[in-house]
Each structure stands twice: as structure tokens, then as C-alpha cells.
Design an enzyme around this catalytic site. Structure first.
Site, PDB file in Angstrom:
ATOM      1  N   LEU A   9      48.226  23.183  56.119  1.00  0.00           N
ATOM      2  CA  LEU A   9      48.409  24.558  56.385  1.00  0.00           C
ATOM      3  C   LEU A   9      48.466  25.564  55.247  1.00  0.00           C
ATOM      4  O   LEU A   9      49.085  25.313  54.226  1.00  0.00           O
ATOM      5  CB  LEU A   9      49.462  24.696  57.435  1.00  0.00           C
ATOM      6  CG  LEU A   9      49.054  23.942  58.853  1.00  0.00           C
ATOM      7  CD1 LEU A   9      50.319  24.149  59.638  1.00  0.00           C
ATOM      8  CD2 LEU A   9      47.906  24.398  59.502  1.00  0.00           C
ATOM      9  N   ASP A  10      47.896  26.728  55.273  1.00  0.00           N
ATOM     10  CA  ASP A  10      48.012  27.632  54.231  1.00  0.00           C
ATOM     11  C   ASP A  10      49.732  27.954  54.122  1.00  0.00           C
ATOM     12  O   ASP A  10      50.298  27.683  55.186  1.00  0.00           O
ATOM     13  CB  ASP A  10      47.339  29.015  54.402  1.00  0.00           C
ATOM     14  CG  ASP A  10      45.655  28.911  54.363  1.00  0.00           C
ATOM     15  OD1 ASP A  10      45.524  27.894  53.909  1.00  0.00           O
ATOM     16  OD2 ASP A  10      45.144  29.712  54.847  1.00  0.00           O
ATOM     17  N   ARG A  11      50.080  28.746  53.053  1.00  0.00           N
ATOM     18  CA  ARG A  11      51.559  28.827  52.937  1.00  0.00           C
ATOM     19  C   ARG A  11      51.993  29.728  53.928  1.00  0.00           C
ATOM     20  O   ARG A  11      53.151  29.410  54.428  1.00  0.00           O
ATOM     21  CB  ARG A  11      51.660  29.746  51.377  1.00  0.00           C
ATOM     22  CG  ARG A  11      52.796  30.009  51.368  1.00  0.00           C
ATOM     23  CD  ARG A  11      53.203  30.932  49.921  1.00  0.00           C
ATOM     24  NE  ARG A  11      52.380  32.123  50.326  1.00  0.00           N
ATOM     25  CZ  ARG A  11      52.384  33.315  49.398  1.00  0.00           C
ATOM     26  NH1 ARG A  11      52.540  32.979  48.314  1.00  0.00           N
ATOM     27  NH2 ARG A  11      51.855  34.187  49.784  1.00  0.00           N
TER      28      ARG A  11
END
Length: 329
Positions: free
Chosen positions: A139-141
């Protein structure tokens, strides 16, 4: 390291011998594995075996002395506060998998300038197990929600194959600027990576572009606030980097707080309309349904992050609580 032996576990069934070694000794080079097999130093149930030998549960593997550099790294020390936070973020666990509700702002892996990340803290999630949990997707940050971890090397391989084969159903929630027209449908827009280094980003691509990768997202509008902001359900049928963020921009409905991809002035303008509305990214991995590595299916949902809960309350969006994890055999 002296000569050892190890028994193949149930979740390691049918993997190649060389892959088994790379999972247990990540720093071990393929050329050295081939040499060990060729010289008979690696054996399966006492017999010579090639690197492509398929393993079965219960077989015993003879492990020759492994160079120190290739041995598994000892468990790293994790800050006690980080360890406690991660353990409290676990929403499901069994002998094969762990599922976290990933918090906002925590990178999944390291990179330029990133020293604190989930991958560096996974020893805090062993819970007494022999193996360190492993990432099987990302998942993106600044994306929150359901994140799956494998608890054994064999499980990691099975789950990674499920994601590659698109056997996993992923559902995201997003708050976006504006209201998509039509209110539900499918986005079939190829994407490609452009730029380089820290400036690299995802962009729409022509279908005949040799660098283009097909990207498909189903979406539907669950609610809206005076047609100024909308709550979308997004289901990516492919897994391109930043796919949902770029596809929402293509809908002329950028995700709230997405400074990297938002249309000029549009997203910030809508944020400024309502006092106290968070400018953090409003993208949440709500639900994951996947083949369980031990059979059957697993469905897990994650509650909204605090900043999205606050936005939902301000806008009058009523999100149902997450359903308990469900394992169907």
C-alpha cells in the site's frame, strides 16, 4: 554454520529446491545453490537432487555449511512503542497469515530518505513464530487499511501467486473532489511510469504505447455532499502503481489530499470549503477477499483511519462498521 537438516513443511509443498533455499537463505546466490546440488552437498531424503526438484511435505533436506553473508539475519530490535502500535493494528491472524489495518503515513518499505518503515519492524509481529512475517503486497505510504502478511516462506509464495493471478478481490474507499459522471462504471485506461528518481510518477498512456500496461478499475458512488465531495467504492481489477489515484483524476474526481496527482487548485479548493477538513490522502483499503493458503477463502475488512472518520462525520457520510473477519472453508 555446520551441516544441518530441515524437514519440508506442509505449506512448502511443490516448490522447487532452489526456491526453498532462497526463501530460507535470502542472500544465497543461485550459482552456489547449483554448485551445492552438482557436488551432492545438498540432498533430499539422502539422495542427490537437482535445483528443479519439486519438494513434498515431510522430506528432509541436507543443508551444507552456508556462508555467513547468506544466513538469515537475526531478529532486529524494534522500538517498543512501534511494536505495540503494530501489534494493536493486527485485525486477523492464524498460523498462516496476519492482516493489519495499516496506519496513515507509514511506508511499507524503505527507500531514499526512508529509515522507518513497516518492513523494518516486522520482527515485532512474529508472535513466537520461527519465521519473520513477509510482505506479499503493498500500500502507498499514505493509504490506510487492509494489508496482508505471510507468516511462513511457503505461505508467502502462495499468496504472491494469488495476487499475480488476480485471485484476490480488493475494495477501496475514497473521498474525492466533485461527483463522477456517470456515478458508477468502469475505467479502462492504460498507464505507464514516467520520469525518474523521486520525480517518477504514473501517467495515462495510449493503448498502442509499448510501455503501456492495461489498468482497469470498477467504481461506484456511495454518497455525496452537495455534489462537491463524493464517497467512492473502488475495485481495481489490475494492480498498477498509483492506479486508483490516476484513474480518479481521469474521472475528474481526484482523491482528496492527493497532492501528487490532483488537478490544479481543484482538490485544495474543496478542502478549503469546509473548515477543519483534513488535507491528508483520503484513500482506504477497506476489504480484501482471498484464497486462504490452507484452503477456503478469507475476507477481512478494516475500519477507517481517524482523519477519514472525521471527514465522514463532517460530510454526513455513514459508513457501516467493518464486519468481523470471516474464514470460509
Amino acid at each position: 554454520m555446520s551441516i544441518q537438516s530441515q524437514v519440508v513443511t506442509e505449506d512448502e509443498a511443490d516448490i522447487r529446491l532452489d526456491r526453498w533455499f532462497r526463501r530460507h537463505f535470502p542472500g544465497l546466490q543461485q550459482s552456489l545453490i547449483q554448485k551445492f546440488c552438482r557436488t551432492g552437498q545438498i540432498r533430499v531424503d539422502g539422495a542427490r537432487a537437482g535445483t528443479d526438484t519439486r519438494l513434498m511435505p515431510g522430506q528432509t533436506i541436507r543443508i551444507p555449511p552456508i556462508p555467513i553473508a547468506a544466513e538469515p539475519k537475526p531478529a532486529s530490535r524494534v522500538d517498543p512503542h512501534d511494536a505495540k502500535d503494530l501489534q494493536q493494528a493486527v485485525i486477523y491472524q492464524d498460523d498462516h497469515v496476519l492482516v493489519l489495518n495499516k496506519p496513515y503515513g507509514l511506508p511499507v518499505q524503505g527507500g531514499p530518505g526512508i529509515t522507518r518503515h513497516l518492513d523494518g519492524m516486522l520482527d515485532a509481529l512474529r508472535f513466537g513464530a520461527e519465521h519473520r512475517p513477509r510482505l506479499v503486497h503493498r500500500l502507498d505510504r499514505d493509504t490506510t487499511g487492509v494489508l496482508l502478511l505471510a507468516r511462513t516462506p511457503g505461505t508467502a509464495g502462495k499468496l504472491a501467486a494469488a495476487f499475480r493471478g488476480r485471485d484476490v478481490e480488493k475494495t477501496y474507499w475514497a473521498v474525492v473532489a466533485g461527483r463522477p459522471v456517470p456515478v458508477e462504471g468502469r475505467i479502462d485506461l492504460p498507464l505507464k511510469r514516467v520520469g525518474g528518481g523521486r520525480g517518477e510518477r504514473t501517467a495515462p498512456a495510449d493503448r498502442d504505447d509499448p510501455e503501456a500496461a492495461r489498468a482497469i478499475t470498477d467504481y461506484r458512488t456511495l454518497d455525496n455532499a452537495a455534489q462537491k465531495l463524493s464517497w467512492l467504492e473502488l475495485q481495481p481489477l489490475t494492480g498498477r502503481t498509483h492506479q486508483l489515484r490516476v484513474h480518479c483524476v481521469a474521472l475528474r474526481a481526484p482523491i482528496l489530499g492527493d497532492e501528487k496527482y490532483e488537478e490544479p487548485d481543484q482538490n485544495r479548493a474543496f478542502t478549503a470549503l469546509i473548515e477543519g477538513l483534513s488535507s491528508d490522502l483520503h484513500l482506504h483499503a477497506r476489504r480484501l477477499v482471498l484464497p486462504h493458503p490452507a484452503g477456503g477463502t478469507l475476507a477481512v475488512e478494516a475500519d477507517l483511519a481517524p482523519h477519514m472518520k472525521a471527514t465522514f462525520k463532517t460530510l454526513g457520510f455513514h459508513a457501516p462498521p467493518p464486519r468481523p473477519p470471516e474464514r470460509r472453508r
